[in-house]
Design a protein around this motif. Structure first.
Motif, mmCIF file in Angstrom:
data_model
loop_
_atom_site.group_PDB
_atom_site.id
_atom_site.type_symbol
_atom_site.label_atom_id
_atom_site.label_comp_id
_atom_site.label_asym_id
_atom_site.label_seq_id
_atom_site.Cartn_x
_atom_site.Cartn_y
_atom_site.Cartn_z
ATOM 1 N N ASP A 1 -0.827 13.994 3.119
ATOM 2 C CA ASP A 1 -1.321 13.507 4.355
ATOM 3 C C ASP A 1 -2.278 12.486 4.216
ATOM 4 O O ASP A 1 -1.952 11.470 4.320
ATOM 5 N N ARG A 2 -3.623 12.831 3.985
ATOM 6 C CA ARG A 2 -4.584 11.922 4.076
ATOM 7 C C ARG A 2 -4.503 11.210 2.356
ATOM 8 O O ARG A 2 -6.210 10.183 2.681
ATOM 9 N N CYS A 3 -3.793 11.640 1.999
ATOM 10 C CA CYS A 3 -4.598 10.660 0.376
ATOM 11 C C CYS A 3 -3.040 9.384 0.708
ATOM 12 O O CYS A 3 -1.899 9.299 0.352
ATOM 13 N N SER A 4 -4.332 7.666 0.671
ATOM 14 C CA SER A 4 -3.415 6.373 0.688
ATOM 15 C C SER A 4 -2.688 6.283 -0.166
ATOM 16 O O SER A 4 -3.402 6.533 -1.499
ATOM 17 N N PHE A 5 -1.327 5.589 -0.518
ATOM 18 C CA PHE A 5 -1.276 4.126 -1.360
ATOM 19 C C PHE A 5 -2.211 3.989 -2.095
ATOM 20 O O PHE A 5 -2.161 4.093 -3.164
ATOM 21 N N GLU A 6 -3.155 3.221 -1.512
ATOM 22 C CA GLU A 6 -3.940 3.187 -2.803
ATOM 23 C C GLU A 6 -4.960 3.547 -2.956
ATOM 24 O O GLU A 6 -5.078 3.437 -4.046
ATOM 25 N N ARG A 7 -5.130 4.907 -2.305
ATOM 26 C CA ARG A 7 -6.288 5.528 -3.547
ATOM 27 C C ARG A 7 -5.439 6.055 -4.195
ATOM 28 O O ARG A 7 -5.470 6.260 -5.934
ATOM 29 N N ILE A 8 -3.590 6.401 -4.685
ATOM 30 C CA ILE A 8 -3.182 6.901 -6.174
ATOM 31 C C ILE A 8 -3.243 5.253 -6.742
ATOM 32 O O ILE A 8 -3.585 5.966 -7.597
ATOM 33 N N GLU A 9 -2.955 4.223 -6.531
ATOM 34 C CA GLU A 9 -3.406 3.014 -6.849
ATOM 35 C C GLU A 9 -4.951 3.079 -7.958
ATOM 36 O O GLU A 9 -4.836 3.113 -9.514
ATOM 37 N N ASP A 10 -5.790 3.698 -7.136
ATOM 38 C CA ASP A 10 -7.397 4.013 -7.870
ATOM 39 C C ASP A 10 -7.165 4.877 -8.823
ATOM 40 O O ASP A 10 -7.850 4.615 -10.025
ATOM 41 N N VAL A 11 -6.707 5.816 -8.362
ATOM 42 C CA VAL A 11 -6.993 6.784 -9.729
ATOM 43 C C VAL A 11 -5.463 7.261 -10.590
ATOM 44 O O VAL A 11 -5.984 6.744 -11.649
ATOM 45 N N SER A 12 -4.638 6.428 -10.453
ATOM 46 C CA SER A 12 -3.392 6.558 -11.316
ATOM 47 C C SER A 12 -2.887 4.250 -11.921
ATOM 48 O O SER A 12 -2.533 4.470 -13.246
ATOM 49 N N GLY A 13 -3.331 4.028 -11.203
ATOM 50 C CA GLY A 13 -2.981 2.858 -11.337
ATOM 51 C C GLY A 13 -1.174 2.510 -10.772
ATOM 52 O O GLY A 13 -0.653 1.027 -10.873
ATOM 53 N N LEU A 14 -0.722 2.767 -9.992
ATOM 54 C CA LEU A 14 0.695 2.499 -9.687
ATOM 55 C C LEU A 14 0.636 2.069 -8.561
ATOM 56 O O LEU A 14 0.203 3.098 -7.527
#
Length: 83
Positions: free
Chosen positions: A23-36
Motif C-alpha cells: 500500500d505505501r509503495c508508490s509507482f514513482e518509488r517502483i520506477e526509482d528502484v526498477s526503472g519500470l
C-alpha cells in the motif's frame, strides 16, 4: 516497429510485484528502484498474475492516493492540517 520491453530477472520481477502489492509503495518509488513506469508495472502484473488476482490488484490500486507520490504528499498535508 515494436517497443523494446525491459527484461527483468525472476527475482527482480518478484520484487516489483511485491512492491506493487504494498500500500505505501508508490509507482514513482517502483520506477526509482526498477526503472519500470506505471504502465509497464501494470503490464508486468497482468502478465505474471492470474486474471482474478490482477483484477483484485487493479481494483485495489485504482484511485489509491498512496500509489502516487504527488497525490500522497498532498493528502498528507491536508490530513495534517486537522490534527
Amino acid at each position: 516497429m515494436t517497443k523494446k520491453h525491459k527484461k527483468l530477472s525472476a527475482g527482480a520481477t518478484d520484487r516489483v510485484i511485491g512492491m506493487a502489492w504494498q500500500d505505501r509503495c508508490s509507482f514513482e518509488r517502483i520506477e526509482d528502484v526498477s526503472g519500470l513506469t506505471e504502465p509497464e508495472v501494470i503490464k508486468l502484473m497482468r502478465a505474471n498474475l492470474k486474471p482474478s488476482s490482477f483484477r483484485r490488484w487493479r481494483k485495489r490500486v485504482s484511485g489509491r492516493v498512496t500509489k502516487h507520490r504527488k497525490r500522497f504528499k498532498r493528502f498528507e498535508a491536508f490530513k495534517g492540517s486537522f490534527e
